[in-house]
Design a protein around this motif. Sequence first.
Motif, mmCIF file in Angstrom:
data_model
loop_
_atom_site.group_PDB
_atom_site.id
_atom_site.type_symbol
_atom_site.label_atom_id
_atom_site.label_comp_id
_atom_site.label_asym_id
_atom_site.label_seq_id
_atom_site.Cartn_x
_atom_site.Cartn_y
_atom_site.Cartn_z
ATOM 1 N N UNK A 8 0.830 -1.210 0.000
ATOM 2 C CA UNK A 8 0.000 0.000 0.000
ATOM 3 C C UNK A 8 0.864 1.260 0.000
ATOM 4 N N UNK A 9 1.930 1.278 0.780
ATOM 5 C CA UNK A 9 2.835 2.420 0.819
ATOM 6 C C UNK A 9 3.466 2.648 -0.557
ATOM 7 N N UNK A 10 3.906 1.579 -1.188
ATOM 8 C CA UNK A 10 4.474 1.683 -2.533
ATOM 9 C C UNK A 10 3.444 2.195 -3.538
ATOM 10 N N UNK A 11 2.206 1.742 -3.425
ATOM 11 C CA UNK A 11 1.143 2.200 -4.317
ATOM 12 C C UNK A 11 0.873 3.684 -4.164
ATOM 13 N N UNK A 12 0.855 4.192 -2.920
ATOM 14 C CA UNK A 12 0.641 5.623 -2.683
ATOM 15 C C UNK A 12 1.794 6.452 -3.245
#
Length: 150
Positions: A8-12
């Motif tokens: 999720x952090x990478x996606x943001x």
Amino acid sequence: MKKNTLVMLGGFIIAGAIVFLLMAATPGSSGVELTLKELLATQDQHKDDFVTVEGLLIEKTIKWNPDKIQLKFDVKDNHGNVMHVIYHGTKPDNFSEGVITILQGAPTKRNTFDAESVKTRCPSKYEGKDMKNYDPEKHKQLLDKPVNEK
């Protein structure tokens, strides 16, 4: 950290980078549209802005340098305001007296505009196919309005 949290952090981060790149690649969407009179009166305030302005081409001021691919010319409005324009790019086809020029770029030094884009439009296109139907008053009214105002 859990694997889901990292994904999720990478996606943001990727989504944020895409939004940033789109905003940086489209300066016209965050630009300012002004009349020539407004720009000349407030050009110090707009040095860092992407500005769209239009004016009538003054044909006798055209200086084309094909070696540098540089075009210099002046534009005017019907209030007597004149601005010098410097453009690095190809000269538009119908570049002649009485053509309305639409300029996008930024003001630099006093009464000088560094254009990134120069477009032209012939008022006869909006008046009719025959020049006998040309209305100079309507042509003057076009120059008193910002580019996208109808």
